[in-house]
Design a protein around this motif. Structure first.
Motif, mmCIF file in Angstrom:
data_model
loop_
_atom_site.group_PDB
_atom_site.id
_atom_site.type_symbol
_atom_site.label_atom_id
_atom_site.label_comp_id
_atom_site.label_asym_id
_atom_site.label_seq_id
_atom_site.Cartn_x
_atom_site.Cartn_y
_atom_site.Cartn_z
ATOM 1 N N ALA A 122 22.207 -14.021 -59.386
ATOM 2 C CA ALA A 122 21.751 -14.834 -58.258
ATOM 3 C C ALA A 122 22.723 -15.985 -58.009
ATOM 4 N N ASP A 123 23.258 -16.572 -59.080
ATOM 5 C CA ASP A 123 24.230 -17.640 -58.925
ATOM 6 C C ASP A 123 25.515 -17.125 -58.278
ATOM 7 N N GLY A 175 27.642 -16.937 -50.751
ATOM 8 C CA GLY A 175 27.056 -17.193 -49.443
ATOM 9 C C GLY A 175 25.655 -16.664 -49.219
ATOM 10 N N ALA A 176 25.051 -16.057 -50.232
ATOM 11 C CA ALA A 176 23.674 -15.591 -50.080
ATOM 12 C C ALA A 176 22.747 -16.786 -49.890
ATOM 13 N N LEU A 177 21.649 -16.543 -49.231
ATOM 14 C CA LEU A 177 20.644 -17.563 -48.983
ATOM 15 C C LEU A 177 19.618 -17.505 -50.108
ATOM 16 N N LEU A 178 19.496 -18.579 -50.887
ATOM 17 C CA LEU A 178 18.453 -18.673 -51.905
ATOM 18 C C LEU A 178 17.294 -19.433 -51.292
ATOM 19 N N GLU A 190 19.809 -9.471 -39.905
ATOM 20 C CA GLU A 190 19.229 -8.453 -40.776
ATOM 21 C C GLU A 190 20.128 -8.147 -41.976
ATOM 22 N N ASP A 191 21.410 -8.525 -41.915
ATOM 23 C CA ASP A 191 22.344 -8.291 -43.012
ATOM 24 C C ASP A 191 22.483 -9.469 -43.962
ATOM 25 N N THR A 192 21.793 -10.562 -43.699
ATOM 26 C CA THR A 192 21.862 -11.719 -44.585
ATOM 27 C C THR A 192 21.306 -11.356 -45.957
ATOM 28 N N ARG A 193 22.048 -11.717 -46.988
ATOM 29 C CA ARG A 193 21.564 -11.530 -48.360
ATOM 30 C C ARG A 193 20.643 -12.698 -48.689
ATOM 31 N N VAL A 194 19.428 -12.385 -49.091
ATOM 32 C CA VAL A 194 18.427 -13.402 -49.395
ATOM 33 C C VAL A 194 17.853 -13.131 -50.778
ATOM 34 N N VAL A 195 17.812 -14.191 -51.600
ATOM 35 C CA VAL A 195 17.169 -14.128 -52.906
ATOM 36 C C VAL A 195 16.024 -15.128 -52.865
#
Length: 136
Positions: A28-29, A35-38, A81-86
């Motif tokens: 996750a880090d 650039g993923a959205l946490l 829709e392609d945004t990486r979200v954790v």
């Protein structure tokens, strides 16, 4: 004890996790730094008491789908829709259900953090003082 008829919360959680490729804190880090959205769905009082992950965005569970629907009129401006979200919560239970719901509304790279914020903190990853006001 009487047996539970039907589908219980443990079944719901197992089903949700079956739809996800959950990530451990170190991954996750890496995603965060790439650039993923946490998204932190913990209540404000938890974030205030325990801290937050740098660059995470607090969005309380009650408005989560509206802010992260990639096709919705109330979405975050940068979201696609392609945004990486954790998604993360305290210990990784509510976040599994939330990530599953986000995938169902079109956020195909949504997942959650195994063990939640507390696993992140226990892994010695960066934290900051908490209390950021959530996006409403």
């Amino acid at each position: 004890m009487t047996a539970r008829p039907g589908f219980g919360v443990d079944d719901l959680l197992a089903e949700a996790r079956g739809e996800l490729r959950r990530v451990e804190p170190a991954e996750a880090d890496e995603l965060r730094r790439a650039g993923a959205l946490l998204v932190d769905i913990r209540p404000h009082h938890n974030r205030l008491a325990e801290g937050e992950i740098p660059d995470s965005i607090p969005i309380e569970r009650i408005v989560l789908e509206w802010r992260l629907d990639p096709f919705g009129e109330h979405k975050l401006p940068e979201l696609t829709e392609d945004t990486r979200v954790v998604v993360l919560c305290n210990e990784g239970y509510a976040s599994s259900l939330a990530a599953r719901d986000l995938r169902r509304i079109g956020l195909r790279h949504a997942t959650d953090l195994v063990g939640g914020y507390r696993a992140w903190r226990a892994a010695g990853l960066p934290i900051r003082e908490g209390g950021t006001q959530p996006i409403t």
